[in-house]
Each structure stands twice: as C-alpha cells, then as structure tokens.
Motif scaffolding. Structure first.
Motif, mmCIF file in Angstrom:
data_model
loop_
_atom_site.group_PDB
_atom_site.id
_atom_site.type_symbol
_atom_site.label_atom_id
_atom_site.label_comp_id
_atom_site.label_asym_id
_atom_site.label_seq_id
_atom_site.Cartn_x
_atom_site.Cartn_y
_atom_site.Cartn_z
ATOM 1 N N LEU A 96 0.831 -1.198 0.000
ATOM 2 C CA LEU A 96 0.000 0.000 0.000
ATOM 3 C C LEU A 96 0.866 1.250 0.000
ATOM 4 N N ASP A 97 1.954 1.234 0.754
ATOM 5 C CA ASP A 97 2.867 2.387 0.774
ATOM 6 C C ASP A 97 3.432 2.647 -0.616
ATOM 7 N N ASP A 98 3.747 1.577 -1.343
ATOM 8 C CA ASP A 98 4.253 1.732 -2.709
ATOM 9 C C ASP A 98 3.204 2.368 -3.610
ATOM 10 N N LEU A 99 1.959 1.911 -3.460
ATOM 11 C CA LEU A 99 0.881 2.459 -4.296
ATOM 12 C C LEU A 99 0.663 3.941 -4.004
ATOM 13 N N LEU A 100 0.679 4.287 -2.743
ATOM 14 C CA LEU A 100 0.452 5.683 -2.367
ATOM 15 C C LEU A 100 1.637 6.571 -2.725
ATOM 16 N N GLY A 101 2.834 5.996 -2.737
ATOM 17 C CA GLY A 101 4.029 6.775 -3.037
ATOM 18 C C GLY A 101 4.311 6.920 -4.525
ATOM 19 N N GLN A 185 3.325 5.309 -15.439
ATOM 20 C CA GLN A 185 3.543 6.736 -15.645
ATOM 21 C C GLN A 185 2.362 7.573 -15.160
ATOM 22 N N ALA A 186 1.154 7.006 -15.258
ATOM 23 C CA ALA A 186 -0.037 7.741 -14.852
ATOM 24 C C ALA A 186 -0.317 7.605 -13.363
ATOM 25 N N GLY A 187 0.313 6.620 -12.724
ATOM 26 C CA GLY A 187 0.025 6.359 -11.318
ATOM 27 C C GLY A 187 -1.099 5.346 -11.185
ATOM 28 N N TYR A 188 -1.209 4.743 -9.986
ATOM 29 C CA TYR A 188 -2.219 3.707 -9.771
ATOM 30 C C TYR A 188 -3.587 4.345 -9.571
ATOM 31 N N THR A 189 -4.604 3.667 -10.035
ATOM 32 C CA THR A 189 -5.970 4.171 -9.959
ATOM 33 C C THR A 189 -6.518 4.025 -8.539
ATOM 34 N N GLN A 190 -7.548 4.804 -8.226
ATOM 35 C CA GLN A 190 -8.167 4.747 -6.904
ATOM 36 C C GLN A 190 -8.723 3.363 -6.564
ATOM 37 N N PRO A 191 -9.392 2.668 -7.500
ATOM 38 C CA PRO A 191 -9.867 1.315 -7.166
ATOM 39 C C PRO A 191 -8.737 0.382 -6.731
ATOM 40 N N THR A 192 -7.569 0.518 -7.376
ATOM 41 C CA THR A 192 -6.431 -0.329 -7.001
ATOM 42 C C THR A 192 -5.955 0.000 -5.588
ATOM 43 N N ILE A 193 -5.892 1.288 -5.289
ATOM 44 C CA ILE A 193 -5.454 1.707 -3.959
ATOM 45 C C ILE A 193 -6.456 1.279 -2.891
ATOM 46 N N GLN A 194 -7.758 1.449 -3.173
ATOM 47 C CA GLN A 194 -8.787 1.065 -2.213
ATOM 48 C C GLN A 194 -8.768 -0.440 -1.955
ATOM 49 N N LYS A 197 -5.968 -1.113 0.382
ATOM 50 C CA LYS A 197 -6.310 -0.678 1.739
ATOM 51 C C LYS A 197 -7.190 -1.733 2.425
ATOM 52 N N ALA A 198 -8.124 -2.294 1.665
ATOM 53 C CA ALA A 198 -8.972 -3.355 2.217
ATOM 54 C C ALA A 198 -8.129 -4.564 2.607
ATOM 55 N N ALA A 199 -7.118 -4.875 1.779
ATOM 56 C CA ALA A 199 -6.231 -6.001 2.095
ATOM 57 C C ALA A 199 -5.462 -5.742 3.398
ATOM 58 N N VAL A 200 -5.067 -4.490 3.619
ATOM 59 C CA VAL A 200 -4.366 -4.130 4.859
ATOM 60 C C VAL A 200 -5.293 -4.299 6.059
ATOM 61 N N ASP A 201 -6.549 -3.864 5.907
ATOM 62 C CA ASP A 201 -7.519 -4.000 7.003
ATOM 63 C C ASP A 201 -7.770 -5.469 7.347
ATOM 64 N N ILE A 202 -7.894 -6.294 6.312
ATOM 65 C CA ILE A 202 -8.110 -7.724 6.538
ATOM 66 C C ILE A 202 -6.920 -8.337 7.279
ATOM 67 N N ALA A 203 -5.715 -7.944 6.875
ATOM 68 C CA ALA A 203 -4.514 -8.460 7.538
ATOM 69 C C ALA A 203 -4.471 -8.022 9.000
ATOM 70 N N ALA A 204 -4.893 -6.779 9.273
ATOM 71 C CA ALA A 204 -4.907 -6.291 10.653
ATOM 72 C C ALA A 204 -5.908 -7.074 11.507
ATOM 73 N N GLN A 205 -7.067 -7.378 10.935
ATOM 74 C CA GLN A 205 -8.066 -8.165 11.660
ATOM 75 C C GLN A 205 -7.558 -9.584 11.936
ATOM 76 N N SER A 206 -6.803 -10.121 10.998
ATOM 77 C CA SER A 206 -6.220 -11.458 11.196
ATOM 78 C C SER A 206 -5.230 -11.452 12.359
ATOM 79 N N VAL A 207 -4.487 -10.362 12.482
ATOM 80 C CA VAL A 207 -3.547 -10.239 13.607
ATOM 81 C C VAL A 207 -4.309 -10.181 14.929
#
Length: 338
Positions: A96-101, A185-194, A197-207
């Motif tokens: 996610l950090d890569d996508l946002l950066g 070159q155009a950057g990642y789209t919002q659906p990809t970033i969202q 983010k959902a994958a990060v939330d799922i991983a946090a819930q698993s922890v």
C-alpha cells in the motif's frame, strides 16, 4: 372448702390455658420455620479453545482472586499463527505504501526496457514473416498452375502459420508492456489503492484474531472465590468447554426452601427472613427473598416428613445478606419468615 376447690380449678384452668397457648404459639411458629441447606454459587472455569495443559497453578481449597492465572494451554501453534498474520500485515502495508508513493524511477526504467525488448522482438520477426508471406503467395500460384504439389503447399502454409503466431505473440507482449508502462507513468488508480487498503484492514483483523486466540490459552479466574474441585491434571489434553476447576463464590450464599401454598401470603420478593444455624445457636442472620417459583411442586423427599411430601409447595430462593464471613456452604439452616 368449696372456695379452695374453686381456686384449684381456676389455677388448673390457667395452667392448662397457658400450656395450650404456648403449644398453639409454638405450633404456629414452627409452621413459619423452614429447613434448607446453605449453598454457594459454583462457577465452572472452562477454556474456549482446546489443547494440552502445560501448567496448572491451583489446588483444591485454594483461595483465588478474579484475574488470577489458573492454567496455561500449549500455545506454540497459536504463536506461529500470530507471527504469520503479522508478516502478512507487514507485506500488505508495504504494498500500500508503494501504491500511495507512486512508481519509483527504477521501476519506470525497467518497464521501458521491457517495452523496448518487446519491440525489438517484433522488429526481428517482421522480415521473416514478410518472407514467409511472399513464399506462400508464390506457392499458391504455382499450385494453381499445377506446378506444385498439395503437400509442398501445406508445408509452406505451416511455416507461415508458425512465424505468424510468433509475431502475434511478440506483438501482444509489446501491447502488455506498453499498458504497464502507461499505468506506471499515470500512477495507480483509486480502485487499485482502495483494494489494497482493504487487504491491509483484513490483515490487521487477522492479527487481532490471532492475538485473541493466543490470549485464550491463558486461563484466568472469572471471580474471587475458593477452588472447590480440580477436574484435570497437568499434561492432560482438554477440549473446548472442558471444566478445568470449579470455583465457589463465598460472597454469593443462598438457601432454597419450600413454602406451602397457604403460607405464600407471607412471602414476597425483597422480604427479609431470619436464618439460624447450629454453629451459632444464639444468633440469627438476615436474608432476603430473591426468587419465588411461579409453578407449584410437591415437597422434595429429603425436606419434609412422609405425610408432608404430598403437600403442594413453591420453591423460594433466599439470598444471605448477613454473616457471610461466618456462614459456609453446606451448613443446614432454619429460615423464619418475618
């Protein structure tokens, strides 16, 4: 003489009346005294998860407090699950950090190199494809004029099809490489970033779930009390819901008595009663009526005489409000309704 006889008769009458009155009073009083046994609330301590008991810290009769560790189950597998969940969370967050950066410069250079190589492959195949196409056209003319066999024409057709397939695949690689470069070159789209983010939330819930499961393998006491029974031994494998120990809550003492229907008018929720035990013959403790059964039943066999066992009664639960430091579970007691 008659006066003396009359006086004796009067005295005897008074004595008889007194005896009858006392007998009647005591009889009436005993009707409002009910026997029972002091009981305490027993709390079974049961694990939510199963496993091997690797440490059992209490013994029967021991006084414990709420939150004291009673036992520990084997947590090696739970720790591995937690570590795995934490690693997956770290990976998801890094992505996610890569996508946002945005795309790094070295990644753009890599994609440009892939596109260039794909174009070179297409350019290298183009002359071979053109030659195979020309040869096929010539052979088709020769076949029509009868100067070339069908087998030779088919061979040339196969050569052309093979080179054409290679060329098309190379061109597809060019298109894919170009699309990847354009996206980077155009950057990642919002659906990809969202989605990430959902994958990060799922991983946090698993922890969190893994941490919760790990914590459930340390069994603690739910209340202050005394260890009444120890049901398992160290080294034993238990299932979820197996009773490890039973805790007696000495602060929740109560008595159950059975009151005949005719006496229910003296019983009401919140009413006070007197409690007497043999251990303290000259002392009466207080109790409060906590519950009155809504259904009639026959007197239990171990409570009253044979004749009274056919009496219709109602169960009444009395909470002991005084003398909890003196009264103990198991003591027989007499309850007097006020």
């Amino acid at each position: 003489m008659k006066k003396k006889v009359l006086a004796v008769i009067v005295v005897l009458g008074i004595i008889a009346g007194s005896v009858w009155g006392n007998s009647y009073f005591n009889h009436s009083k005993t009707q409002d005294v009910y026997s029972g046994t002091i009981e305490g609330t027993e709390i079974p301590v049961q694990p939510e998860l199963g496993g091997k008991v690797i440490d059992l810290k209490v013994e029967e009769g021991q006084m414990i407090k709420a939150g004291d560790v009673i036992a520990k189950l084997d947590d090696s597998q739970a720790k591995i699950s937690l570590q795995t969940a934490q690693s997956q969370q770290t990976q998801a967050q890094a992505k996610l950090d890569d996508l946002l950066g945005g795309t790094r410069a070295e990644e753009l250079r890599r994609l440009e190199s892939v596109l260039a190589q794909a174009n070179d492959n297409v350019a290298a195949l183009a002359p071979s494809l053109q030659l195979a196409q020309n040869n096929l056209a010539n052979d088709q003319q020769l076949y029509k004029s009868g100067a070339l066999s069908k087998q030779a024409l088919d061979t040339q057709q196969n050569q052309y099809d093979t080179i054409k397939a290679q060329y098309d695949a190379a061109q597809a690689n060019v298109n894919a490489a170009q699309a990847s470069l354009d996206q980077a070159q155009a950057g990642y789209t919002q659906p990809t970033i969202q989605a990430q983010k959902a994958a990060v939330d799922i991983a946090a819930q698993s922890v969190k779930a893994a941490e919760l499961n790990l914590s459930k393998l340390t069994i603690t006491s739910p209340a202050n009390g005394q260890v009444l029974y120890k049901e398992v031994e160290q080294g034993q494998v238990v299932n979820p819901g197996t009773t490890l120990i039973t805790v007696l809550n000495p602060n929740d003492l109560w008595i159950k008595i059975y009151v005949p229907e005719a006496k229910l008018n003296k019983v009401k929720i919140g009413g006070t009663v007197g409690i007497a035990v043999d251990s303290y013959p000259n002392k009466t403790f207080k109790g409060q009526i906590q519950y009155i059964s809504t259904q009639a039943e026959f007197t239990p066999k171990d409570v009253q005489t044979k004749e009274e066992r056919t009496t219709t009664v109602y169960a009444v639960k009395i909470s002991i409000t005084q003398g909890k430091d003196q009264l103990k579970a198991g003591m027989p007691a007499d309850v007097t309704l006020d």
